[in-house]
Design a protein around this motif. Structure first.
Motif, mmCIF file in Angstrom:
data_model
loop_
_atom_site.group_PDB
_atom_site.id
_atom_site.type_symbol
_atom_site.label_atom_id
_atom_site.label_comp_id
_atom_site.label_asym_id
_atom_site.label_seq_id
_atom_site.Cartn_x
_atom_site.Cartn_y
_atom_site.Cartn_z
ATOM 1 N N PHE A 41 6.347 -3.524 -1.288
ATOM 2 C CA PHE A 41 5.313 -3.962 -0.657
ATOM 3 C C PHE A 41 4.744 -5.290 -0.977
ATOM 4 N N HIS A 42 4.187 -5.982 -0.139
ATOM 5 C CA HIS A 42 3.073 -6.834 -0.268
ATOM 6 C C HIS A 42 2.006 -6.327 -0.872
ATOM 7 N N MET A 43 1.235 -7.001 -1.848
ATOM 8 C CA MET A 43 -0.062 -6.318 -2.369
ATOM 9 C C MET A 43 -0.697 -7.543 -2.928
ATOM 10 N N GLN A 44 -2.053 -7.661 -3.007
ATOM 11 C CA GLN A 44 -2.613 -8.651 -3.554
ATOM 12 C C GLN A 44 -2.825 -8.439 -5.084
ATOM 13 N N PRO A 45 -2.688 -9.639 -6.024
ATOM 14 C CA PRO A 45 -2.388 -9.353 -7.145
ATOM 15 C C PRO A 45 -3.336 -8.630 -8.109
ATOM 16 N N ASP A 46 -4.774 -8.549 -7.786
ATOM 17 C CA ASP A 46 -5.763 -7.660 -8.436
ATOM 18 C C ASP A 46 -5.899 -6.244 -8.000
ATOM 19 N N THR A 47 -4.881 -5.784 -7.158
ATOM 20 C CA THR A 47 -4.799 -4.485 -6.917
ATOM 21 C C THR A 47 -4.218 -3.512 -7.959
ATOM 22 N N ARG A 48 -4.758 -2.477 -8.417
ATOM 23 C CA ARG A 48 -4.391 -1.593 -9.655
ATOM 24 C C ARG A 48 -3.872 -0.173 -9.152
#
Length: 199
Positions: A41-48
């Motif tokens: 999936f796409h995810m914003q880079p800062d997602t933990r």
């Protein structure tokens, strides 16, 4: 080279590597992969921390966009294996002599606590909505049994853990950010360790 569509603006573009900067809306994206079902999936880079929309698995994002399980889940799995081995070799079960049909402990305060701790150790192997809801129901019954057996301190902590499990299930169902709920669940599990250390 792979072609993808930006989920924010719908711009189609060719990319290389583990992420990209959208040419249409300038959003930075990384790719994550579910540790359970393998969906990407796409995810914003800062997602933990994120919940897989395909299978419902809780994921923590590690380096390189791949997801790894939280350390407390791995530790819980080790505890479960040890407890299972003890039960198998002792020929026992998690109900004890005074258990009821649903596995809720009855009898002495020590027997009820032993049964409750077995439920805690086994209840968080899979962090999915339905499993958490079932565990929350079981732990609510355990908290009532502990209170009836005279162990109010353990009953309070187990009831709080049941609430944290139910809250985590609700967050998974909503698809919202689960960072706070995940931490609250980990803290609640840690609080019960005081009671279960020798059980």
């Amino acid at each position: 080279m792979t072609t993808v569509t930006c989920p924010r603006c719908g711009t189609e573009q060719s990319i290389e590597g583990d992420g990209y900067l959208c040419a249409g809306c300038a959003t930075e994206w990384a790719f994550v992969r579910c540790r359970d079902c393998g969906s990407a999936f796409h995810m914003q880079p800062d997602t933990r921390s994120w919940t897989c929309p395909t299978c419902g698995t809780q994921n923590r994002t590690g380096g390189g966009g791949w997801s790894v399980p939280p350390l407390w889940i791995a530790a819980a799995a080790v505890v479960v294996v040890i407890v299972a081995a003890v039960l198998v070799f002792s020929g026992g079960d998690d109900q004890g002599d005074g258990g009821t049909g649903d596995g809720t402990g009855t009898g002495t305060a020590e027997e009820v606590l032993t049964t409750t701790c077995a439920h805690i150790r086994g209840g968080f192997q899979v962090i999915r909505q339905q499993a958490l809801e079932q565990t929350a129901t079981q732990l609510t019954a355990d908290a009532d049994a502990l209170r009836a057996a005279g162990n109010a301190a353990a009953a309070d902590d187990v009831a709080a853990l049941a609430t944290a499990a139910q809250d985590m299930a609700a967050v998974i169902a909503s698809g919202e950010d689960d960072t706070a709920a995940n931490q609250a669940l980990a803290d609640a599990i840690s609080a019960t360790n005081t009671h279960c250390a020798g059980a």
